[in-house]
Design an enzyme around this catalytic site. Structure first.
Site, PDB file in Angstrom:
ATOM      1  N   ASP A  58       8.321 -17.602 -26.006  1.00 11.51           N
ATOM      2  CA  ASP A  58       8.707 -18.904 -25.465  1.00 11.51           C
ATOM      3  C   ASP A  58       9.915 -18.806 -24.533  1.00 11.51           C
ATOM      4  OD1 ASP A  58       8.415 -21.569 -24.999  1.00 11.51           O
ATOM      5  OD2 ASP A  58       9.389 -22.240 -26.843  1.00 11.51           O
ATOM      6  N   HIS A  70       7.640 -23.398 -22.894  1.00 10.88           N
ATOM      7  CA  HIS A  70       6.967 -24.691 -23.097  1.00 10.88           C
ATOM      8  C   HIS A  70       7.564 -25.793 -22.218  1.00 10.88           C
ATOM      9  CE1 HIS A  70      10.221 -25.478 -26.177  1.00 10.88           C
ATOM     10  NE2 HIS A  70      10.109 -26.677 -25.689  1.00 10.88           N
ATOM     11  N   SER A  75      15.552 -28.493 -25.130  1.00  9.87           N
ATOM     12  CA  SER A  75      14.804 -27.228 -25.071  1.00  9.87           C
ATOM     13  C   SER A  75      15.143 -26.458 -23.804  1.00  9.87           C
ATOM     14  CB  SER A  75      13.305 -27.491 -25.112  1.00  9.87           C
ATOM     15  OG  SER A  75      12.899 -27.928 -26.382  1.00  9.87           O
TER      16      SER A  75
END
Length: 464
Positions: A150, A120, A224
């Site tokens: 992911d 992402h 992230s």
């Protein structure tokens, strides 16, 4: 006479007191030996009152910050035309193109420039730029992604050897172990936060395939794709998400375990795509109700309801009614436990399955099958994944196809239902056979409502 009586009484009393005192204090006779000993103060334990000290993370932090990078994702969007301006001034041409920038973190995992991050973080990117801890910047190439897990793999080219972080065994960590989260929250480079492992095997994804490490190390937007490392500075997870009503850190963060991330990276390097093996069983978690219905003495494990045709499980001899309680020595209590282990394996890998059959122990070695060829049983319906071509023809990106029917209630309608597409079960869209398997494992024989499209294009709802 009266004085004599008084003197005698006093003498007698003095003698009694003297004799009693002698008996009490100088003789060995214990007059209270039959009485219970009574403690009149609270129990006391001598403890060490030294102040608790956390481990020293200086070496782990120094080792990690040089291998964590800043990832910039640049994508280009077309601004819509302004109809009011066009009304007054005529057609103004196409909408204006503008750049949209997103940021995140990544971890260098090899000295020649391979970088792991979240899918992402880089999704939809037209350009990818990597900034190292020493502020050098490089253009990055996307090697491959696994959107389901992911994970994305990038590559930068440099003539110098780069500092990198080594993968550790994420199965070896325990709840309570200290960890560091390293990343670039809010564009603040080389940020290090510390915490402990709060839980393992957290299931937060919609289709129940991921088994996250939960920590209380502070993680915020921009973290992230960054590193979660142990006290030695070795990689045990890729920071992925936070649980927050505000979008900022409020107590818990979640990371993809390093064992799963490493397997995906190795697949992308070697094959260009993820190689997914399957065991070939469907079922649900054993509970007291299932144990009672099946007269089981063993009340933990995964109850096998169906075995996939032509799968490794069928070839190894796993049968309906078996209870799988270990795979490769690791405990199994649910489909998530089972799937999190299998997700780290490839087709043709062998796993040792410990199971109970008729309350007797058995051990079988199972060679994992390819996911693409799998057809699973779903409450009497044999289903398989839709091909990309079929999805495109139908205009959908979800659903599974019925290949056969063993459910006696619907056997008479097999000609109509064969090749029909199951879109949803109990209101939840079915993404693929694995998702169907996960939903079935949670329902535990509850009533099912299946929404379908028949080969004629008719929509049906079946109640099972």
């Amino acid at each position: 006479m009266k004085n004599i009586g008084t003197i005698l009484a006093t003498s007698l009393l003095s003698g009694v007191v003297t004799l009693g005192s002698y008996k009490l204090f100088f003789e060995d006779t214990n007059y209270f030996e039959n009485a219970k000993e009574i403690t009149t103060s609270a129990p006391f334990r001598n403890v060490n009152n030294s102040v608790f000290e956390a481990p020293n993370f200086k070496l782990a932090a120094e080792k990690t910050i040089h291998s964590v990078v800043h990832v910039k994702n640049v994508s280009f969007r077309n601004a819509p035309r302004n109809p009011i301006m066009e009304y007054f001034y005529g057609y103004q041409g196409g909408g204006q193109t503008y750049a949209q920038v997103g940021t995140g973190s990544g971890v260098i995992i090899s000295e020649d420039g391979y970088i792991i991050t979240n899918n992402h973080v880089i999704q939809g990117a037209s350009e990818l730029e990597i900034t190292l801890n020493d502020n050098r910047t490089f253009k990055a190439k996307l090697i491959g992604t696994d959107s389901k897990m992911d994970i994305a793999l990038l590559k930068i080219n440099t003539s110098e050897k780069l500092p990198f972080t080594t993968f550790a065994d994420s199965d070896a960590i325990s709840v309570g172990d200290w960890v560091l989260a390293v990343g670039n929250p809010y564009n603040l480079t080389s940020t290090v936060t510390a915490g402990i492992v709060s839980a393992k095997a957290r299931n937060l994804s919609e289709n129940g395939i991921q088994s996250f490490i939960q920590t209380d190390a502070a993680v915020n937007p921009g973290n992230s794709g960054g590193a979660l490392v142990n006290s030695n500075g070795d990689l045990i997870g890729i920071n992925t998400m936070i649980s927050s009503a505000t979008g900022s850190y409020v107590g818990y963060s979640f990371a993809i375990p390093s064992n799963l991330a490493r397997k995906i990276v190795n697949d992308l390097m070697e094959y260009g795509k993820v190689q997914q093996g399957i065991l070939g069983v469907q079922g649900y978690e054993v509970n007291s109700q299932i144990a009672a219905e099946n007269k089981l003495t063993f009340k933990q494990g995964f109850y096998v309801e169906n075995v996939t045709k032509n799968s490794g499980a069928e070839a190894a001899g796993i049968k309906k009614g078996d209870i799988i309680y270990k795979i490769d020595g690791k405990g199994i209590n649910s489909f998530l436990d089972l799937n999190s282990i299998i997700a780290t394996k490839r087709p043709n890998d062998e796993v040792k399955v410990s199971l109970k059959r008729n309350n007797q122990d058995k051990e079988l070695v199972v060679k994992l099958s390819k996911k693409e060829i799998a057809q699973i049983q779903f409450n009497g319906f044999e289903i398989e994944n839709l091909s990309p071509k079929e999805q495109k023809a139908l205009g959908i990106n979800y659903g599974v196809k019925i290949n056969g029917i063993s459910n006696e209630r619907f056997k008479a309608y097999e000609s109509e239902l064969k090749n029909a597409i199951i879109l949803a079960v109990n209101g939840s869209k079915i993404k693929n056979t694995e998702h169907a398997n996960e939903i079935l494992s949670k329902l535990n024989q509850e009533q099912l409502r299946m929404d379908l499209i028949t080969p004629r294009g008719e929509r049906l709802r079946l109640i099972l």
